[in-house]
Motif scaffolding. Structure first.
Motif, PDB file in Angstrom:
ATOM      1  N   MET A  61       0.638   4.201  -0.040  1.00 13.82           N
ATOM      2  CA  MET A  61       1.152   2.599  -0.234  1.00 13.82           C
ATOM      3  C   MET A  61       2.873   3.135   0.850  1.00 13.82           C
ATOM      4  SD  MET A  61       1.605  -0.168  -1.278  1.00 13.82           S
ATOM      5  CE  MET A  61      -0.047   0.337  -3.009  1.00 13.82           C
ATOM      6  N   SER A  62       2.843   1.391   1.933  1.00 10.92           N
ATOM      7  CA  SER A  62       4.110   1.703   2.402  1.00 10.92           C
ATOM      8  C   SER A  62       4.242   0.328   2.704  1.00 10.92           C
ATOM      9  CB  SER A  62       3.172   1.396   3.688  1.00 10.92           C
ATOM     10  OG  SER A  62       2.143   1.331   4.203  1.00 10.92           O
ATOM     11  N   LEU A  63       5.906   0.101   3.450  1.00  8.70           N
ATOM     12  CA  LEU A  63       6.303  -1.275   3.427  1.00  8.70           C
ATOM     13  C   LEU A  63       5.200  -1.970   4.137  1.00  8.70           C
ATOM     14  CD1 LEU A  63      10.282  -0.282   3.716  1.00  8.70           C
ATOM     15  CD2 LEU A  63       9.047  -0.921   2.030  1.00  8.70           C
ATOM     16  N   LYS A  64       5.062  -1.577   5.184  1.00 10.04           N
ATOM     17  CA  LYS A  64       3.899  -2.698   5.165  1.00 10.04           C
ATOM     18  C   LYS A  64       2.270  -2.614   4.823  1.00 10.04           C
ATOM     19  CE  LYS A  64       1.040  -2.495  10.328  1.00 10.04           C
ATOM     20  NZ  LYS A  64       0.668  -1.590  11.239  1.00 10.04           N
ATOM     21  N   ARG A  65       2.199  -2.042   4.068  1.00 10.67           N
ATOM     22  CA  ARG A  65       1.225  -2.355   3.071  1.00 10.67           C
ATOM     23  C   ARG A  65       1.279  -3.504   2.485  1.00 10.67           C
ATOM     24  NH1 ARG A  65      -2.177   2.073  -0.132  1.00 10.67           N
ATOM     25  NH2 ARG A  65      -3.193   0.553  -1.462  1.00 10.67           N
ATOM     26  N   ALA A 549      13.831   5.066   3.712  1.00  7.14           N
ATOM     27  CA  ALA A 549      14.354   6.120   4.369  1.00  7.14           C
ATOM     28  C   ALA A 549      13.586   6.091   5.641  1.00  7.14           C
ATOM     29  CB  ALA A 549      13.956   8.029   3.833  1.00  7.14           C
ATOM     30  N   ASP A 550      13.027   6.360   6.270  1.00 10.39           N
ATOM     31  CA  ASP A 550      12.378   6.188   6.766  1.00 10.39           C
ATOM     32  C   ASP A 550      12.496   7.547   7.506  1.00 10.39           C
ATOM     33  OD1 ASP A 550      11.054   3.481   7.297  1.00 10.39           O
ATOM     34  OD2 ASP A 550      13.500   2.734   8.313  1.00 10.39           O
ATOM     35  N   ILE A 551      11.852   8.705   7.273  1.00 12.07           N
ATOM     36  CA  ILE A 551      12.049  10.034   7.207  1.00 12.07           C
ATOM     37  C   ILE A 551      11.270  10.981   6.223  1.00 12.07           C
ATOM     38  CG2 ILE A 551      13.368  12.429   7.022  1.00 12.07           C
ATOM     39  CD1 ILE A 551      16.407  10.416   6.482  1.00 12.07           C
ATOM     40  N   CYS A 552      10.270  11.546   7.559  1.00 10.19           N
ATOM     41  CA  CYS A 552       9.447  12.217   6.963  1.00 10.19           C
ATOM     42  C   CYS A 552       9.595  13.584   6.580  1.00 10.19           C
ATOM     43  CB  CYS A 552       7.887  12.330   8.285  1.00 10.19           C
ATOM     44  SG  CYS A 552       6.895  13.284   7.688  1.00 10.19           S
ATOM     45  N   GLU A 553       9.365  13.375   4.935  1.00 10.42           N
ATOM     46  CA  GLU A 553       9.687  14.869   4.528  1.00 10.42           C
ATOM     47  C   GLU A 553       8.901  16.027   4.458  1.00 10.42           C
ATOM     48  OE1 GLU A 553      10.580  12.401   0.301  1.00 10.42           O
ATOM     49  OE2 GLU A 553       9.341  13.584   0.002  1.00 10.42           O
ATOM     50  N   ILE A 562       7.011   4.648   7.613  1.00 10.33           N
ATOM     51  CA  ILE A 562       6.827   6.170   6.038  1.00 10.33           C
ATOM     52  C   ILE A 562       5.688   5.386   5.042  1.00 10.33           C
ATOM     53  CG2 ILE A 562       7.569   7.500   4.425  1.00 10.33           C
ATOM     54  CD1 ILE A 562       8.338   8.120   6.857  1.00 10.33           C
ATOM     55  N   SER A 563       4.759   6.270   4.601  1.00 14.87           N
ATOM     56  CA  SER A 563       3.906   6.098   3.788  1.00 14.87           C
ATOM     57  C   SER A 563       3.866   6.847   2.807  1.00 14.87           C
ATOM     58  CB  SER A 563       2.313   5.734   4.263  1.00 14.87           C
ATOM     59  OG  SER A 563       1.985   7.063   5.017  1.00 14.87           O
ATOM     60  N   MET A 564       3.424   6.622   1.449  1.00 20.41           N
ATOM     61  CA  MET A 564       3.883   7.903   0.593  1.00 20.41           C
ATOM     62  C   MET A 564       1.988   8.055   0.193  1.00 20.41           C
ATOM     63  SD  MET A 564       6.893   7.432  -0.501  1.00 20.41           S
ATOM     64  CE  MET A 564       6.797   8.820  -1.495  1.00 20.41           C
ATOM     65  N   HIS A 565       1.693   9.713  -0.018  1.00 22.36           N
ATOM     66  CA  HIS A 565       0.598   9.778  -0.388  1.00 22.36           C
ATOM     67  C   HIS A 565       0.790  10.248  -1.625  1.00 22.36           C
ATOM     68  CE1 HIS A 565      -2.402  12.975   0.072  1.00 22.36           C
ATOM     69  NE2 HIS A 565      -1.655  14.296  -0.112  1.00 22.36           N
ATOM     70  N   HIS A 566       0.169  10.798  -2.728  1.00 24.34           N
ATOM     71  CA  HIS A 566      -0.279  10.675  -3.586  1.00 24.34           C
ATOM     72  C   HIS A 566      -1.350  12.204  -3.839  1.00 24.34           C
ATOM     73  CE1 HIS A 566       2.772   7.473  -5.388  1.00 24.34           C
ATOM     74  NE2 HIS A 566       2.991   6.885  -3.828  1.00 24.34           N
ATOM     75  N   ALA A 592       6.662  11.537   1.374  1.00 24.80           N
ATOM     76  CA  ALA A 592       6.377  10.316   1.990  1.00 24.80           C
ATOM     77  C   ALA A 592       6.542  10.987   3.456  1.00 24.80           C
ATOM     78  CB  ALA A 592       8.277   9.646   1.660  1.00 24.80           C
ATOM     79  N   VAL A 593       5.955  10.529   3.786  1.00 23.81           N
ATOM     80  CA  VAL A 593       4.893  10.589   5.475  1.00 23.81           C
ATOM     81  C   VAL A 593       5.045  10.236   6.508  1.00 23.81           C
ATOM     82  CG1 VAL A 593       4.124  13.357   4.515  1.00 23.81           C
ATOM     83  CG2 VAL A 593       2.749  11.572   4.580  1.00 23.81           C
TER      84      VAL A 593
END
Length: 605
Positions: A61-65, A549-553, A562-566, A592-593
């Motif tokens: 999931m991402s803001l672009k999606r 945040a636009d920061i890769c954790e 950034i997209s979320m890995h679950h 968040a990666v």
């Protein structure tokens, strides 16, 4: 973009005006903040990582999606994908179809649910308890306890294949009464007509609400609100009389009792021991006669009442009146469902039952108590407080079948052919850590007790817990290849059976459930089916902040998409790779990666 919580609150306020029609709802589907809140609501659900027909999940999931979904909403090109159909086994051995929507559809449906809930929730009946904020099975049972006093007949209601039988045209016409936005209505049509995939074959949906969707329960409540409204209007025309007339026979016998008491009081000091005993015996005999009689006319034609409670597609009706009245009510409801809502009442499950018998509703046995015992009130008067009150009971087969379902016991035959219950070990638990074994047993006991704690015989759960306890002892004995006595001695301290485990703060203990099984007269307010209305505003927004945040954790790169890995469960992670170590360290099921790290993660699994 407007704050979603302000929008939802405004919709709720305006919904109180029954003549108000809502316009321009569809534009809320352009608001990214709505999708962010929807993502917060669904990301932790068990089904969020279950792929739909497009094989996608909430992972990635991402803001672009979200923006891509919004763009397709704006040009009206968004088309819900067919749900992936699977089947789950019911307790009666039959199968219930379950639809699994795509993750994007889940997101959009959650936005639609929030909007519709703000519009319709304030207008729903107090008699409706299923899938509503601050409502639950327990609130329905509490209403029955408080409002069904002295009913003579029960009508057990069940709608045949309810969720699969909703007529789409009827539902849309109901929505159009309050919603004057054809774009929004057209999108609801799309959800209803999305279809489903079974064995890779597409099937159309000609009736019913979206398969397995988050919006389905709310649409069902909107649909069945017509039944709630009908029953409220029916009650106004059915109820007659302020109170039931007194029973002449009861008055006559009560007058005799008063005369006996007065006579005994006058000569009491003059009576000898045998005379006092005879007088007391006569008075007690007359008291028993009075207590055996109802104080009011049982079938008073000038006093009638009907009460109603619904949970999802199951409903229970109580009638103070004749059996003929109950049969007429049942017939009128069946006619309404068939003619207006295009639904069919189940003949097998819908029946009229006398109040002295038990009816099954929400897993409880419900009956009217005929207790003739008297009690002195605070004002000093003596009344039969228990007579005519609702009594809730735990069905015997419910807790017995749970033991068999869990594999915690086996039923043998004794020498006389009777049943003999024997606790047995649960083999699949023997390879689990001790703390996980006792935690699971405790959870299973608490789960059954918490549901049935409103029952008058809630203490029978003690028998269930006893079998579960010795099944746990047998499981641990098999694991350590020791006797049950050895296990009890090893882990018992001060009368408690407890398993030690280690945390960062030191050693702690998990104690076997020992808080008792007493009856609770009222449910806790926190026990509800759905989140409290507006709770989205108070949920922690860390997940969205991390996404924005636009920061890769993982690699630390900044100013990047950034997209979320679950992941489903943290315990499934081995901790071999860096991203697994990081998730276990943070104790989060999301990370968040950046796109490169996300590809790296999936290539390593």
């Amino acid at each position: 973009m407007r704050n979603p919580n302000i929008v939802l609150e405004t919709l709720s306020v305006k919904s109180e005006d029954s003549s108000y029609k809502f316009k321009r709802l569809y534009r809320n589907l352009y608001n990214r903040e709505f999708y962010c809140i929807a993502y917060l609501n669904i990301h932790a659900n068990k089904g969020s990582m279950t792929p739909g027909s497009d094989s996608k999940t909430v992972d990635g999931m991402s803001l672009k999606r979200m923006d891509n979904i919004i763009a397709s909403m704006k040009d009206h090109s968004y088309q819900p994908k067919p749900a992936r159909r699977t089947y789950i086994t019911k307790k009666n051995g039959k199968f219930r179809p379950l639809g699994i929507p795509s993750s994007d559809d889940k997101l959009v449906q959650e936005v639609v649910r929030m909007i519709l809930e703000s519009i319709y929730e304030p207008t729903f009946s107090e008699n409706s308890h299923g899938f509503r904020p601050e409502k639950s099975c327990h609130t329905a049972l509490s209403q029955i306890q408080n409002k069904f006093t002295c009913v003579r007949w029960f009508i057990e209601g069940d709608i045949q294949q309810c969720f699969d039988s909703f007529d789409h045209h009827v539902l849309i016409n109901i929505l159009r009464r309050r919603i004057a936005d054809e774009y929004f209505i057209a999108f609801i049509w799309k959800l209803l007509k999305a279809g489903y995939m079974e064995q890779w074959t597409y099937n159309h949906t000609y009736s019913g609400t979206p398969q397995g969707s988050g919006v389905s329960p709310l649409l069902a409540n909107i649909y069945l609100h017509e039944l709630d409204t009908f029953m409220e209007e029916y009650k106004e025309s059915f109820d007659i009389g302020e109170y039931a007339k007194g029973n002449p026979e009861y008055k006559r016998e009560h007058k005799k009792l008063c005369n006996i008491k007065a006579k005994n009081a006058q000569v009491w000091n003059e009576l000898d021991k045998q005379g006092k005993a005879a007088a007391h015996k006569e008075q007690q005999k007359q008291q028993r006669t009075v207590r055996s009689l109802p104080s009011t006319i049982t079938n008073d034609p000038h006093f009638k009442r009907v009460v109603y409670c619904r949970y999802a597609d199951d409903f229970l009706i109580g009638v103070i009146g004749s059996k003929q009245d109950a049969e007429v009510i049942k017939s009128d409801i069946g006619q309404l469902l068939q003619e207006k809502l295009k639904l069919t009442m189940s003949d097998e499950k819908t029946k009229v039952t006398h109040g002295k018998n038990k009816v099954r509703f929400l897993g409880y046995d419900i009956t009217i108590r005929r207790n003739i015992q008297q009690k002195r009130t605070k004002k000093g008067t003596i009344v039969r407080t228990g007579s005519g009150r609702i009594a809730l009971f735990v069905p015997y087969e419910k807790w017995r079948d749970k033991l068999l379902e869990y594999g915690a016991m086996k039923i043998c035959k004794d020498i006389n052919g009777g049943e003999k219950w024997k606790p047995i070990h649960r083999g699949f638990l023997t390879n689990k850590p001790d703390i996980e074994i006792i935690s699971r047993i405790n959870a299973e006991i608490r789960g059954l007790y918490n549901y049935y704690k409103l029952a008058h015989n809630a203490s029978v759960i003690q028998k269930f817990a006893y079998i579960m306890e010795y099944s746990m002892y047998n499981t641990l004995a098999l694991k350590y290849k020791k006797s049950v006595g050895f296990i009890i001695t090893k882990f018992s301290r001060n009368g408690e059976f407890r398993i030690p485990y280690t945390t960062k703060t030191g050693q702690k203990y998990c104690v076997f459930h020992n808080t008792g099984f007493g009856r609770k007269e009222t449910p806790f307010k926190k026990e509800v089916d759905m989140p409290k209305k507006g709770m989205e505003a108070f949920r922690p927004l860390k997940l969205i902040k991390r996404l924005k945040a636009d920061i890769c954790e993982l690699c630390g790169t900044q100013n990047i998409e950034i997209s979320m890995h679950h992941v489903k469960k943290l315990k499934d992670l081995t901790g071999k790779s860096e991203w697994e170590k990081l998730m276990k360290k943070k104790r989060r099921k999301s990370l968040a990666v950046c796109s490169d790290c996300h590809k790296l993660i999936h290539n390593s699994t």
